[in-house]
Design an enzyme around this catalytic site. Structure first.
Site, short mmCIF file in Angstrom:
data_model
loop_
_atom_site.label_atom_id
_atom_site.label_comp_id
_atom_site.label_asym_id
_atom_site.label_seq_id
_atom_site.Cartn_x
_atom_site.Cartn_y
_atom_site.Cartn_z
N HIS A 191 0.86 -1.19 0.00
CA HIS A 191 0.00 0.00 0.00
C HIS A 191 0.89 1.23 0.00
O HIS A 191 1.26 1.75 1.04
CB HIS A 191 -0.93 -0.01 1.22
CG HIS A 191 -1.97 1.08 1.16
ND1 HIS A 191 -3.32 0.83 1.28
CD2 HIS A 191 -1.86 2.40 1.00
CE1 HIS A 191 -3.98 1.97 1.21
NE2 HIS A 191 -3.11 2.95 1.03
N GLU B 198 -10.82 3.99 6.54
CA GLU B 198 -9.69 4.89 6.88
C GLU B 198 -10.23 6.09 7.67
O GLU B 198 -9.73 6.45 8.72
CB GLU B 198 -8.99 5.35 5.61
CG GLU B 198 -7.86 6.33 5.84
CD GLU B 198 -7.19 6.79 4.55
OE1 GLU B 198 -7.79 6.63 3.46
OE2 GLU B 198 -6.06 7.30 4.64
N ASP C 13 -6.22 2.76 -9.23
CA ASP C 13 -7.35 3.04 -8.35
C ASP C 13 -8.24 4.16 -8.87
O ASP C 13 -7.80 5.07 -9.59
CB ASP C 13 -6.86 3.31 -6.93
CG ASP C 13 -6.47 4.74 -6.64
OD1 ASP C 13 -6.53 5.13 -5.48
OD2 ASP C 13 -6.08 5.46 -7.58
N HIS D 77 -9.47 1.07 -0.65
CA HIS D 77 -9.35 1.69 0.67
C HIS D 77 -10.72 1.57 1.33
O HIS D 77 -11.75 1.74 0.66
CB HIS D 77 -9.04 3.18 0.54
CG HIS D 77 -7.65 3.54 0.12
ND1 HIS D 77 -7.11 3.17 -1.09
CD2 HIS D 77 -6.69 4.26 0.74
CE1 HIS D 77 -5.88 3.65 -1.19
NE2 HIS D 77 -5.60 4.31 -0.09
#
Ligand SMILES: O=C(O)c1cccc(C(=O)CC[C@H]2O[C@@H](n3cnc4c(=O)[nH]cnc43)[C@H](O)[C@@H]2O)c1
Ligand code: ZN
Length: 355
Positions: A29, A215, A151, A212
């Protein structure tokens, strides 16, 4: 290299820094633009004086101090604006690989947001050629193997999702190094289920799902990523600690968390390292991997993140070696490649600990 204050390791653990520095690692990541070193950012800012990004490395440290997550995204996009040509892309990518190699990173899955570059005018074919050229040069010259995660910048909406999955699945454009498909940017106000059709297309094209989630939002976002987006790993997953059933699900199904401790502090997602839920993750049996996310922006690097983990989890060399194993196990490398890196980790650790 951040000083010991950022890790809190005492002198008695100074040797652990040396152990970590030589430990073969994998990183899962870590963002492409977010990894631009101060030198690269300064060089690019100097090329584009119209930018509000400082070209002085000292001033950049203050510039990379964030009041909250939204402020981080604003600063992140100002650096994205500096990447304007395929040559900028190639330079950035090659230098990021050099920085990874310096930390003994043998393998990294680098998250790239092609939409943000193509919408700013970089030719899509030129973009793909630039990242692939840098990837092959880095492997040949540094021995570091890079793979790509494309992404979706979620806040940019379904237009960005369509563009990202097109670039990721069109055989005329899709780069050889592409292995996974993600979802980044703010989570608040960006519900995950809307992206299901795009993740379905990416998965059908053989890409692995690594959004993700959790978070800056609660555990329901992590559940959504698992339920609707076919997540095989979770970026951050920080709020999973609020839901014991979710922790049990992650542990029982060996779904790794891509934990980025200093990132969570820098974006104010977590107040202090001592409050970070990484210990709860380990105690629940979750497969934890350690990552730096956007290292220069957060005043850290992967080695420092391992040192932070050592302090928070009270790890010795064998514990740190296990974290390195976890990242290799959670990676999308093939079996023989995983075995080679894990054997190197074990040989290094055994040699280090030999009397
Ligand atoms: O490119 C655009 O035009 C655009 C428009 C609206 C929103 C966005 C973004 O939100 C881009 C976010 C960007 O940030 C990357 N990133 C890096 N670190 C993190 C993180 O810890 N959490 C979430 N996102 C992160 C992400 O890959 C996106 O590319 C862009
Ligand atoms: Zn991230």
């Amino acid at each position: 290299m951040p000083d010991q204050i950022t890790t809190g390791l005492t002198d008695a653990h100074r040797d652990l820094h040396a152990f970590i520095a030589g430990l073969p690692k994998a990183e899962l990541h870590v963002h492409h633009v977010g990894s631009a070193s101060p030198r690269i950012v300064s060089e690019l800012a100097a090329r584009h004086p119209d930018s509000r990004v400082p070209s002085d490395p000292e001033a950049l440290v203050d510039y990379f101090t964030f009041t909250d997550f939204a402020h981080f995204i604003e600063v992140y996009l100002s650096v994205v604006d500096l990447i304007r040509t395929p040559e900028d892309v190639r330079l950035l990518t090659y230098e990021v690989a050099r920085d990874l190699a310096r930390q003994q990173v043998r393998y990294a899955e680098l998250t790239i947001t092609p939409f943000s570059s193509t919408r700013r005018g970089i030719d899509e074919r030129g973009f793909m050629e630039a990242i692939e050229d840098a990837r092959k040069a880095a492997e040949a010259e540094f021995g570091t193997v890079l793979r790509w995660c494309f992404d979706i910048p979620g806040e940019a909406g379904l237009e960005s999702a369509e563009e990202t999955v097109r670039l990721a699945t069109d055989d005329r454009l899709r780069p050889e190094g592409l292995v996974s498909f993600g979802l980044g940017g703010p989570e608040i106000g960006v519900p995950r289920p809307q992206f299901k059709p795009y993740f379905d297309r990416a998965i059908a094209a053989g890409l692995r799902s690594v959004p993700h989630a959790g978070e800056t939002t609660g555990p329901e976002t992590v559940w959504d990523a698992l339920t609707h987006l076919g997540a095989e790993r979770i970026g951050h997953g920080t709020s999973s600690a609020q839901d014991p059933k979710l922790l049990a699900h992650l542990a029982e199904n060996r779904i790794p968390l891509e934990v980025c401790p200093t990132s969570n502090i820098a974006t104010r997602a977590v107040r202090t390292l001592e409050e970070h839920p990484i210990k709860e993750f380990v105690e629940a049996g979750v497969l934890v991997t350690i990552n730096s996310d956007d290292p220069p922006m957060f005043g850290t690097d992967l080695n420092n993140e391992y040192a932070v983990a050592a302090r928070l989890l009270r790890l010795d060399e064998r514990g740190l070696a296990q974290l390195a194993h976890n990242a290799v196990d959670a990676s999308f490398l093939d079996g023989p490649a995983k075995a080679r890196i894990k054997e190197e980790i074990d040989t290094y650790t055994t040699t280090w600990l030999a009397p």
